[in-house]
Design a protein around this motif. Sequence first.
Motif, mmCIF file in Angstrom:
data_model
loop_
_atom_site.group_PDB
_atom_site.id
_atom_site.type_symbol
_atom_site.label_atom_id
_atom_site.label_comp_id
_atom_site.label_asym_id
_atom_site.label_seq_id
_atom_site.Cartn_x
_atom_site.Cartn_y
_atom_site.Cartn_z
ATOM 1 N N GLY A 98 20.284 -25.895 22.670
ATOM 2 C CA GLY A 98 20.357 -24.479 22.346
ATOM 3 C C GLY A 98 20.298 -23.557 23.536
ATOM 4 N N PHE A 99 20.163 -24.109 24.743
ATOM 5 C CA PHE A 99 20.056 -23.285 25.945
ATOM 6 C C PHE A 99 21.361 -22.546 26.222
ATOM 7 C CE2 PHE A 99 20.749 -22.912 30.572
ATOM 8 C CZ PHE A 99 19.690 -22.082 30.899
ATOM 9 N N LYS A 100 21.257 -21.237 26.437
ATOM 10 C CA LYS A 100 22.407 -20.408 26.799
ATOM 11 C C LYS A 100 22.057 -19.661 28.089
ATOM 12 C CE LYS A 100 23.875 -19.743 21.990
ATOM 13 N NZ LYS A 100 25.000 -20.694 22.093
ATOM 14 N N PRO A 101 22.734 -19.966 29.191
ATOM 15 C CA PRO A 101 22.334 -19.411 30.490
ATOM 16 C C PRO A 101 22.404 -17.892 30.585
ATOM 17 C CG PRO A 101 24.414 -20.611 30.646
ATOM 18 C CD PRO A 101 23.851 -20.919 29.301
ATOM 19 N N ARG A 102 23.215 -17.255 29.763
ATOM 20 C CA ARG A 102 23.317 -15.790 29.873
ATOM 21 C C ARG A 102 22.056 -15.093 29.372
ATOM 22 N NH1 ARG A 102 27.365 -13.011 25.615
ATOM 23 N NH2 ARG A 102 26.365 -11.238 26.604
ATOM 24 N N TYR A 103 21.255 -15.785 28.534
ATOM 25 C CA TYR A 103 20.048 -15.181 27.987
ATOM 26 C C TYR A 103 18.851 -15.540 28.868
ATOM 27 C CZ TYR A 103 23.007 -14.305 23.960
ATOM 28 O OH TYR A 103 24.024 -13.870 23.144
ATOM 29 N N ALA A 104 18.779 -14.888 30.009
ATOM 30 C CA ALA A 104 17.729 -15.161 30.990
ATOM 31 C C ALA A 104 16.531 -14.234 30.783
ATOM 32 C CB ALA A 104 18.285 -14.986 32.402
ATOM 33 N N LYS A 105 15.407 -14.650 31.317
ATOM 34 C CA LYS A 105 14.211 -13.802 31.309
ATOM 35 C C LYS A 105 14.404 -12.628 32.258
ATOM 36 C CE LYS A 105 9.250 -13.894 32.374
ATOM 37 N NZ LYS A 105 8.131 -14.765 32.846
ATOM 38 N N LEU A 106 14.946 -12.914 33.439
ATOM 39 C CA LEU A 106 15.213 -11.851 34.404
ATOM 40 C C LEU A 106 16.247 -12.303 35.425
ATOM 41 C CD1 LEU A 106 13.665 -12.516 37.363
ATOM 42 C CD2 LEU A 106 11.674 -11.994 35.973
ATOM 43 N N ARG A 107 16.835 -11.293 36.061
ATOM 44 C CA ARG A 107 17.756 -11.521 37.170
ATOM 45 C C ARG A 107 17.281 -10.696 38.359
ATOM 46 N NH1 ARG A 107 20.628 -12.066 32.498
ATOM 47 N NH2 ARG A 107 22.432 -13.468 32.490
ATOM 48 N N HIS A 108 17.445 -11.262 39.536
ATOM 49 C CA HIS A 108 16.991 -10.612 40.765
ATOM 50 C C HIS A 108 18.181 -10.465 41.709
ATOM 51 C CE1 HIS A 108 14.468 -11.065 44.726
ATOM 52 N NE2 HIS A 108 15.039 -9.880 44.628
ATOM 53 N N TYR A 109 18.487 -9.219 42.037
ATOM 54 C CA TYR A 109 19.535 -8.914 43.007
ATOM 55 C C TYR A 109 18.912 -8.312 44.265
ATOM 56 C CZ TYR A 109 23.437 -9.551 39.721
ATOM 57 O OH TYR A 109 24.359 -10.069 38.853
ATOM 58 N N ARG A 110 19.521 -8.602 45.398
ATOM 59 C CA ARG A 110 19.118 -7.995 46.677
ATOM 60 C C ARG A 110 20.347 -7.400 47.341
ATOM 61 N NH1 ARG A 110 15.313 -11.533 50.241
ATOM 62 N NH2 ARG A 110 13.874 -10.676 48.660
ATOM 63 N N TYR A 111 20.189 -6.171 47.839
ATOM 64 C CA TYR A 111 21.299 -5.526 48.553
ATOM 65 C C TYR A 111 20.860 -5.229 49.987
ATOM 66 C CZ TYR A 111 25.521 -2.952 49.497
ATOM 67 O OH TYR A 111 26.724 -2.567 50.032
ATOM 68 N N ILE A 112 21.720 -5.589 50.946
ATOM 69 C CA ILE A 112 21.447 -5.364 52.364
ATOM 70 C C ILE A 112 22.333 -4.222 52.857
ATOM 71 C CG2 ILE A 112 21.269 -6.430 54.641
ATOM 72 C CD1 ILE A 112 19.592 -7.819 52.459
ATOM 73 N N LEU A 113 21.709 -3.104 53.213
ATOM 74 C CA LEU A 113 22.451 -1.945 53.701
ATOM 75 C C LEU A 113 22.275 -1.818 55.211
ATOM 76 C CD1 LEU A 113 24.039 0.718 52.990
ATOM 77 C CD2 LEU A 113 21.804 1.847 52.946
ATOM 78 N N ASP A 114 23.374 -1.878 55.920
ATOM 79 C CA ASP A 114 23.363 -1.724 57.371
ATOM 80 C C ASP A 114 23.090 -0.249 57.708
ATOM 81 O OD1 ASP A 114 23.879 -1.553 60.095
ATOM 82 O OD2 ASP A 114 25.688 -2.778 60.018
ATOM 83 N N LYS A 115 22.003 0.001 58.434
ATOM 84 C CA LYS A 115 21.636 1.387 58.740
ATOM 85 C C LYS A 115 22.647 2.079 59.647
ATOM 86 C CE LYS A 115 17.337 0.938 60.152
ATOM 87 N NZ LYS A 115 15.948 1.287 60.526
ATOM 88 N N SER A 116 23.437 1.302 60.377
ATOM 89 C CA SER A 116 24.438 1.930 61.247
ATOM 90 C C SER A 116 25.535 2.612 60.435
ATOM 91 C CB SER A 116 25.058 0.893 62.188
ATOM 92 O OG SER A 116 25.849 -0.033 61.459
ATOM 93 N N LEU A 117 25.641 2.263 59.141
ATOM 94 C CA LEU A 117 26.629 2.911 58.275
ATOM 95 C C LEU A 117 26.134 4.276 57.781
ATOM 96 C CD1 LEU A 117 27.709 -0.172 56.127
ATOM 97 C CD2 LEU A 117 28.846 0.783 58.142
ATOM 98 N N CYS A 118 24.873 4.574 58.044
ATOM 99 C CA CYS A 118 24.296 5.866 57.658
ATOM 100 C C CYS A 118 24.048 6.669 58.925
ATOM 101 C CB CYS A 118 22.994 5.671 56.886
ATOM 102 S SG CYS A 118 23.151 4.619 55.435
ATOM 103 N N PRO A 119 24.917 7.617 59.266
ATOM 104 C CA PRO A 119 24.826 8.314 60.543
ATOM 105 C C PRO A 119 23.533 9.104 60.731
ATOM 106 C CG PRO A 119 26.411 9.385 59.078
ATOM 107 C CD PRO A 119 26.035 8.099 58.446
ATOM 108 N N ASN A 120 22.927 9.569 59.637
ATOM 109 C CA ASN A 120 21.704 10.352 59.737
ATOM 110 C C ASN A 120 20.517 9.560 59.189
ATOM 111 O OD1 ASN A 120 23.140 12.697 60.699
ATOM 112 N ND2 ASN A 120 23.807 13.051 58.592
#
Length: 271
Positions: A98-120
């Motif tokens: 009965g396991f269905k992978p789309r029905y998860a307890k939680l998902r964890h995303y990480r985003y890496i933003l390069d500070k050089s792309l933000c001039p200020n």
Amino acid sequence: MLKIAFKVAYIGTDYHGFQRQPNLPTIEGELLRAFKKSGISDSPEKSDYSIAGRTDRGVSALGNVVCLKTDKDVTINRINYYLPSNIRIIGSTMVSNGFKPRYAKLRHYRYILDKSLCPNTLNLKLMKQAAKQMEGKHNYINFSKRSERAPERMVYSVDLVETPDNIVFDVVGESFLWNMVRKMVKVLVMFGREELTLENLETLFNPDVPAAIKPVASDGLILMDVVYDGIEFPCEGYAVNNFMKTLKQEYARKKTILDVEKEMINVLNGF
């Protein structure tokens, strides 16, 4: 037949997303090809194949999950033999029918933003205040497609930390809409530039007030993990080490390209 769930890691920059597409390289296309060549699955339809989620073009992962049924002996290293080095199954576990992978307890995303792309300089304090306002249950239709039928989502935590070179965003929730995380990051950057106030954020959560939010680039996003109640994925050490080797090689190759381009910019600046 046994039902087995696999933890999949991949570098997404060379692929046209996760979902299989005709005549285009995709993560799913490579996985299905490897399952067939290794002999554990002739076709996704016959093996009750299913996935936790589809990542967009350029998005990488350390913890996506796919699942299938098979009556063959499953060896992770045999499957990985037929995969490109930038895609690896790093863990597996037997699950119930009965396991269905789309029905998860939680998902964890990480985003890496390069500070050089933000001039200020960004206002980190205001960004963190806005991040906390994003936690909880909200209507995220303005952070995805207006045609979404179920736009309410529960977000458990939104955190960000600054490093010398980057701002790292961690977003944990039950499930996410298409482009939702990348648009959340975009809005937080707009707070950092002091282009928005906390009152503006409440308006963005109002489904009756349409808003156009352009997502940040996909290649900064990593699907870190998909978590299920009572299910663990023991890591396969050999597979993890091989994937780390590929990551280091890719990092060195891309850093060399960056260094070359930086040198060319410096030379042209001297003209």
